[in-house]
Motif scaffolding. Structure first.
Motif, mmCIF file in Angstrom:
data_model
loop_
_atom_site.group_PDB
_atom_site.id
_atom_site.type_symbol
_atom_site.label_atom_id
_atom_site.label_comp_id
_atom_site.label_asym_id
_atom_site.label_seq_id
_atom_site.Cartn_x
_atom_site.Cartn_y
_atom_site.Cartn_z
ATOM 1 N N ILE A 37 0.806 -1.176 0.181
ATOM 2 C CA ILE A 37 -0.062 0.118 0.041
ATOM 3 C C ILE A 37 0.817 1.336 0.088
ATOM 4 O O ILE A 37 0.677 2.253 -0.772
ATOM 5 N N VAL A 38 1.898 1.410 0.918
ATOM 6 C CA VAL A 38 2.664 2.505 0.904
ATOM 7 C C VAL A 38 3.606 2.632 -0.436
ATOM 8 O O VAL A 38 3.740 3.649 -1.069
ATOM 9 N N ALA A 39 4.037 1.421 -1.030
ATOM 10 C CA ALA A 39 4.623 1.602 -2.584
ATOM 11 C C ALA A 39 3.727 1.928 -3.416
ATOM 12 O O ALA A 39 4.332 2.773 -4.172
ATOM 13 N N VAL A 40 2.680 1.635 -3.401
ATOM 14 C CA VAL A 40 1.627 2.090 -4.654
ATOM 15 C C VAL A 40 1.382 3.663 -4.352
ATOM 16 O O VAL A 40 1.477 4.400 -5.298
ATOM 17 N N ALA A 41 1.236 3.921 -3.103
ATOM 18 C CA ALA A 41 0.958 5.341 -2.874
ATOM 19 C C ALA A 41 2.234 6.261 -3.131
ATOM 20 O O ALA A 41 1.992 7.284 -3.830
ATOM 21 N N ALA A 42 3.339 5.768 -2.824
ATOM 22 C CA ALA A 42 4.522 6.388 -3.280
ATOM 23 C C ALA A 42 4.737 6.591 -4.765
ATOM 24 O O ALA A 42 5.210 7.755 -5.357
ATOM 25 N N GLY A 43 4.315 5.452 -5.405
ATOM 26 C CA GLY A 43 4.175 5.697 -6.914
ATOM 27 C C GLY A 43 3.616 6.501 -7.555
ATOM 28 O O GLY A 43 3.799 7.125 -8.341
ATOM 29 N N VAL A 44 2.637 6.613 -7.061
ATOM 30 C CA VAL A 44 1.363 7.537 -7.437
ATOM 31 C C VAL A 44 1.947 9.004 -7.569
ATOM 32 O O VAL A 44 1.775 9.907 -8.204
ATOM 33 N N VAL A 45 2.671 9.196 -6.182
ATOM 34 C CA VAL A 45 2.971 10.690 -5.823
ATOM 35 C C VAL A 45 4.177 10.973 -6.607
ATOM 36 O O VAL A 45 4.281 12.104 -7.325
ATOM 37 N N ILE A 46 5.033 10.093 -6.923
ATOM 38 C CA ILE A 46 6.188 10.025 -7.712
ATOM 39 C C ILE A 46 5.574 10.490 -9.260
ATOM 40 O O ILE A 46 6.051 11.253 -9.980
ATOM 41 N N MET A 47 4.701 9.660 -9.599
ATOM 42 C CA MET A 47 3.965 9.810 -11.128
ATOM 43 C C MET A 47 3.344 11.178 -11.433
ATOM 44 O O MET A 47 3.581 11.865 -12.108
ATOM 45 N N ALA A 48 2.688 11.446 -10.143
ATOM 46 C CA ALA A 48 1.865 13.061 -10.400
ATOM 47 C C ALA A 48 2.877 14.080 -10.235
ATOM 48 O O ALA A 48 2.719 14.945 -11.209
ATOM 49 N N ALA A 49 3.824 13.999 -9.523
ATOM 50 C CA ALA A 49 5.298 14.973 -9.455
ATOM 51 C C ALA A 49 5.641 15.148 -11.007
ATOM 52 O O ALA A 49 6.180 16.342 -11.256
ATOM 53 N N ARG A 50 6.216 13.933 -11.382
ATOM 54 C CA ARG A 50 6.796 13.914 -12.715
ATOM 55 C C ARG A 50 5.789 14.751 -13.679
ATOM 56 O O ARG A 50 6.374 15.473 -14.766
ATOM 57 N N ARG A 51 4.574 14.482 -13.850
ATOM 58 C CA ARG A 51 3.864 14.869 -14.822
ATOM 59 C C ARG A 51 3.576 16.517 -14.554
ATOM 60 O O ARG A 51 3.406 17.109 -15.377
ATOM 61 N N TRP A 52 3.438 16.987 -13.120
ATOM 62 C CA TRP A 52 3.205 18.305 -12.765
ATOM 63 C C TRP A 52 4.782 18.947 -13.198
ATOM 64 O O TRP A 52 4.164 20.101 -13.779
ATOM 65 N N ARG A 53 5.760 18.527 -13.014
ATOM 66 C CA ARG A 53 7.189 19.117 -13.316
ATOM 67 C C ARG A 53 7.059 19.162 -14.812
ATOM 68 O O ARG A 53 7.647 20.443 -15.512
ATOM 69 N N LYS A 54 6.581 18.106 -15.787
ATOM 70 C CA LYS A 54 6.639 18.141 -17.117
ATOM 71 C C LYS A 54 5.605 19.284 -17.623
ATOM 72 O O LYS A 54 6.079 19.826 -18.661
ATOM 73 N N SER A 55 4.431 19.303 -16.941
ATOM 74 C CA SER A 55 3.625 20.266 -17.596
ATOM 75 C C SER A 55 4.120 21.981 -17.126
ATOM 76 O O SER A 55 3.525 22.663 -17.947
ATOM 77 N N HIS A 56 4.633 21.992 -15.991
ATOM 78 C CA HIS A 56 5.021 23.474 -15.769
ATOM 79 C C HIS A 56 6.441 23.759 -16.182
ATOM 80 O O HIS A 56 7.160 24.656 -15.702
ATOM 81 N N ARG A 57 7.276 22.873 -17.118
ATOM 82 C CA ARG A 57 8.645 23.156 -17.340
ATOM 83 C C ARG A 57 8.624 24.577 -18.528
ATOM 84 O O ARG A 57 7.720 24.423 -19.333
ATOM 85 N N LYS A 58 9.703 25.415 -18.052
ATOM 86 C CA LYS A 58 9.588 26.458 -18.995
ATOM 87 C C LYS A 58 10.666 26.032 -20.133
ATOM 88 O O LYS A 58 11.658 25.833 -19.920
ATOM 89 N N ASP A 59 10.243 26.168 -21.523
ATOM 90 C CA ASP A 59 11.418 25.925 -22.369
ATOM 91 C C ASP A 59 12.074 27.160 -23.065
ATOM 92 O O ASP A 59 11.423 28.061 -23.033
#
Length: 59
Positions: A37-59
């Protein structure tokens, strides 16, 4: 990029091993359900953070 490319598998496995290992060292027995349960929750948080960083990246 497909959904499977964004899954943080190695990070989730690391969290699972870490949580199960700490349980085993402190209590003398591992609780795999809690570790999953903790590993799945951590995976979801990591995936969400990566998507958020990708969408807010300044090119």
């Amino acid at each position: 990029m497909s959904f499977a490319d964004n899954l943080p598998v190695s990070e989730s496995i690391g969290v699972f091993v870490g949580v199960a290992g700490i349980d085993w060292l402190t209590d003398g027995q591992a609780e795999p359900i809690k570790a999953v349960i903790v590993a799945v929750a951590a995976g979801v948080v990591i995936m969400a953070a990566r998507r958020w960083r990708k969408s807010h990246r300044k090119d």
